[in-house]
Scaffold this motif. Structure first.
Motif, PDB file in Angstrom:
ATOM      1  N   LYS A  17      33.837  36.255  39.753  1.00  0.00           N
ATOM      2  CA  LYS A  17      33.116  37.499  40.028  1.00  0.00           C
ATOM      3  C   LYS A  17      31.717  37.264  40.583  1.00  0.00           C
ATOM      4  CE  LYS A  17      35.693  40.502  36.905  1.00  0.00           C
ATOM      5  NZ  LYS A  17      35.671  41.374  35.736  1.00  0.00           N
ATOM      6  N   SER A  18      31.217  36.043  40.462  1.00  0.00           N
ATOM      7  CA  SER A  18      29.870  35.762  40.967  1.00  0.00           C
ATOM      8  C   SER A  18      29.850  34.667  42.036  1.00  0.00           C
ATOM      9  CB  SER A  18      28.947  35.377  39.810  1.00  0.00           C
ATOM     10  OG  SER A  18      29.487  34.315  39.063  1.00  0.00           O
ATOM     11  N   PHE A 243      36.724  45.062  45.280  1.00  0.00           N
ATOM     12  CA  PHE A 243      36.271  44.210  44.168  1.00  0.00           C
ATOM     13  C   PHE A 243      37.383  43.236  43.771  1.00  0.00           C
ATOM     14  CE2 PHE A 243      33.526  47.986  43.500  1.00  0.00           C
ATOM     15  CZ  PHE A 243      32.291  47.355  43.523  1.00  0.00           C
ATOM     16  N   GLU A 247      37.515  39.114  44.127  1.00  0.00           N
ATOM     17  CA  GLU A 247      37.803  38.255  42.972  1.00  0.00           C
ATOM     18  C   GLU A 247      38.970  37.318  43.267  1.00  0.00           C
ATOM     19  OE1 GLU A 247      38.403  38.617  38.126  1.00  0.00           O
ATOM     20  OE2 GLU A 247      38.226  40.435  39.343  1.00  0.00           O
TER      21      GLU A 247
END
Length: 688
Positions: A17-18, A243, A247
């Motif tokens: 996610k980052s 999103f 991911e």
């Protein structure tokens, strides 16, 4: 000279996610430091996979260049004996040179000490190492970890660092690891070390020899396009959540797209639950029927392995998904054996926050608050109280215990199965909105009444028990996000409510509160700070926002209208004239330092200009009072502007500092009353 620099940090699996944020942060840090060090380049690119982030800089300008340093002026460089002064000594010490290496240069009729030298390739190489280290250390990382005795911190353990300048290894022990030219191939398909001979070979060498697509955006496009192609052939379509796509892109190095299916019987479970399990838990793409737009029993798997027999991967994933759906089906039917409202007593066993009681206590507070809020939202009070009664009941169900992120959604379905009104059921789901920045807000009046009640209760409760963090970069209880959500609901749904009244009402729902006035003031201050940042983010001038907030207004709709009214006139001649008028009046009142009466003494009026300005003031005052009731601040500003010419004429014809002190004070009273009219919109002193 076509020079390429490459740095790749090889790690253990990075948080998906980052991943993109980290890689882009790495690139941005490099750009800032390259500019700061006057190092030119043609192009800089970032790369990221689950086990690496990399930067490639092309056409670096590393030709020797002059660096110039200007020192003290000659008049200040030497004392009467011709010896270097203290400032000269400090300057040459800072540069690490001797006085005989310094020359003189004439500039603008003055002479200065001057030093210049060439920066060679070796120094550029050193500088790139320095830039790389600083850039890595300042990468935006959600959480750090240590993995060895060196106390080095990063998102995940660093296992390898490649650093090349063209074909040469930039030898350096970086973050405890010696740099080299060995890249890691795909963990499962090409788990070997790949020797890269030249920086320009990256990332193609990983693609050809390592089964790794290092370019994040190419990988993302491949996943999206190939998934859509396969689904189209199957007669379906995808609703790709960006999103989720990001991911999945961060989870694979060599995406292989496969289509699979689950047992059709599970389509009887509410689709939101199925989609949540597929997308949020299993990272699959759901497939919809192109004709009916309904969810199908097919789904897309993005595998990280290419194999001659993909059927084994498909069967394995189908088995896992069917098991997850079977669990959901079991819990879903088990929960419904108990009427939904009978879950409420169980909330007595769940602590909301220590010192704030249980979820049952919170429910009772929300009910009291929402009954009061309905007068501002025009929502049906009975529906709102019923929604408040049930809003936390799903938290003690087996489904939410198994799938915590489905809280609210599960409650909505259980309420519908128990024949609750639709808007009551939707409110149970939507009262958690908005969950994050740019998230949607509740749609129905019952929903946003409940959301406002719940979030206000949480905010007030956390301030009561001192959980309001004062640190700028820390917000463990998400109070900022909670506050912004409250403000967004009020503004976007145009709820005409005063924050002081709302918070006072919420405080009363808590028992035995000490220092309630202090708590109230702290919360108001905190909310107004968030309001300031909301409007700054919307690109309103900080001076406008501050000028309105300085008036101590606690009515968000009122604040919004005032800010927009002034912003509409920003840089206009009207506002410039108003500012000039306010500035002139303020200066006179500040310098006078007289103790003034509250009323004008009409017996002391002597001049025609005084009579004109008083008459105009009375007329404008009445109009402003009318516009205040309507909150029409554009009209208020226009009315204030009507005073500009008469005020200019007043100052031209009337001497404020009359010899008669009573006349002087009376004229100051007139100015003070006009001055006070400005505060009906903003504190204009902050607009100068």
């Amino acid at each position: 000279m076509n020079t390429t620099f490459l740095i790749e940090i090889g790690t253990e699996e990075l948080p998906p996610k980052s991943l993109r944020t980290m890689a882009e942060s790495f690139k941005n840090n490099m750009i800032i430091l390259l500019i700061k060090n006057h190092i030119k380049y043609d192009e800089i690119s970032w790369y990221a996979t689950p086990r690496r982030i990399a930067i490639k800089i092309e056409k670096l300008n590393i030709t020797p260049r002059k660096k110039k340093y200007k020192g003290p002026s000659i008049s200040n460089a030497f004392d009467s004996l011709g010896c270097p002064t203290h400032s000269t000594q400090c300057w040459i010490k800072k540069l690490g040179i001797k006085i005989n290496q310094v020359s003189r240069v004439k500039e603008k009729k003055r002479e200065w000490l001057f030093y210049e030298h060439f920066i060679n390739n070796f120094q550029i190489e050193e500088k790139l190492v320095e830039i790389s280290i600083s850039s890595i250390k300042n990468i935006t990382i959600p959480s750090f970890m240590k993995w060895n005795e060196n106390n080095i911190q990063f998102s995940r353990p660093i296992r390898n660092i490649v650093m090349l300048l063209n074909n040469k290894i930039v030898k350096q022990k970086l973050l405890g690891i010696q740099t080299n030219r060995l890249l890691s191939g795909h963990m499962f398909m090409k788990n070997t070390k790949i020797k890269i001979f030249h920086a320009k070979e990256y990332p193609e060498i990983l693609l050809q020899s390592g089964k790794v697509i290092a370019d994040y955006n190419i990988r993302k496009t491949k996943i999206k396009n190939e998934s859509q192609k396969i689904v189209n052939l199957a007669g379906g379509y995808l609703k790709i959540n960006d999103f989720l796509l990001e991911e999945i892109t961060s989870l694979v190095e060599w995406p292989t797209i496969l289509i699979a299916s689950f047992e059709e019987k599970f389509l009887n479970i509410p689709n939101e639950i199925l989609i949540y399990i597929m997308e949020n838990q299993q990272k699959y793409f759901s497939i919809y029927d192109i004709n009916s737009n309904k969810l199908t029993n097919k789904f897309i798997i993005i595998s990280n392995i290419e194999t001659k027999n993909p059927q084994n991967i498909i069967l394995g994933n189908e088995k896992v998904l069917n098991t997850r759906f079977s669990d959901a089906e079991f819990f879903f039917h088990k929960d419904q054996k108990i009427p939904f409202n009978e879950y409420q007593p169980l909330l007595k066993n769940v602590i909301f926050q220590h010192s704030l009681g249980t979820l049952h206590d919170k429910t009772n507070r929300i009910k009291k608050l929402i009954a009061w809020i309905t007068q501002f939202t025009q929502a049906n009070i009975n529906n709102c109280i019923q929604a408040a009664n049930l809003c936390k009941c799903d938290l003690v169900t087996d489904m939410v215990f198994e799938f915590p992120e489905m809280q609210g959604t599960i409650g909505m379905y259980y309420a519908l199965y128990n024949n609750e009104l639709e808007n009551v059921a939707i409110a149970i789901k939507e009262h958690y909105l908005p969950r994050f920045s740019n998230d949607i807000i509740p749609s129905d009046s019952t929903s946003y009444s409940l959301a406002l009640s719940d979030k206000t209760d949480t905010l007030v409760g956390l301030f009561i028990i001192g959980k309001n963090s004062t640190a700028k970069d820390k917000d463990p209880f998400s109070l900022r996000r909670l506050t912004i959500a409250i403000i967004r609901i009020i503004l976007e749904k145009t709820i005409s409510i005063d924050l002081v009244l709302l918070l006072k009402k919420s405080l009363k729902t808590y028992s035995n509160i000490k220092n309630d006035k202090v708590i109230l003031n702290n919360i108001i201050r905190f909310i107004l700070e968030r309001i300031y940042f909301i409007y700054v983010k919307k690109n309103y001038a900080p001076a406008i926002i501050k000028s309105v907030l300085k008036c101590n207004i606690t009515h968000p709709i009122d604040i919004d209208l005032r800010i927009k009214a002034i912003a509409n006139m920003y840089n206009s001649n009207t506002l410039k004239s108003l500012i000039l008028m306010h500035k002139r009046i303020s200066k006179i009142l500040i310098l006078s330092q007289e103790i003034l009466h509250t009323s004008i003494n009409y017996e002391l009026i002597q001049k025609t200009e005084e009579k004109i300005i008083i008459s105009l003031y009375k007329c404008i005052y009445k109009k402003i009072q009318y516009f205040l009731l309507k909150k029409d601040y554009n009209s208020i500003l226009e009315e204030l502007y009507n005073l500009y010419e008469p005020i200019c004429n007043f100052f031209k014809k009337i001497k404020i500092n009359d010899k008669n002190i009573s006349i002087k004070k009376n004229r100051l009273v007139i100015l003070k009353k006009i001055h006070m009219l400005f505060f009906t919109t903003a504190d204009f002193s902050l607009l100068y």
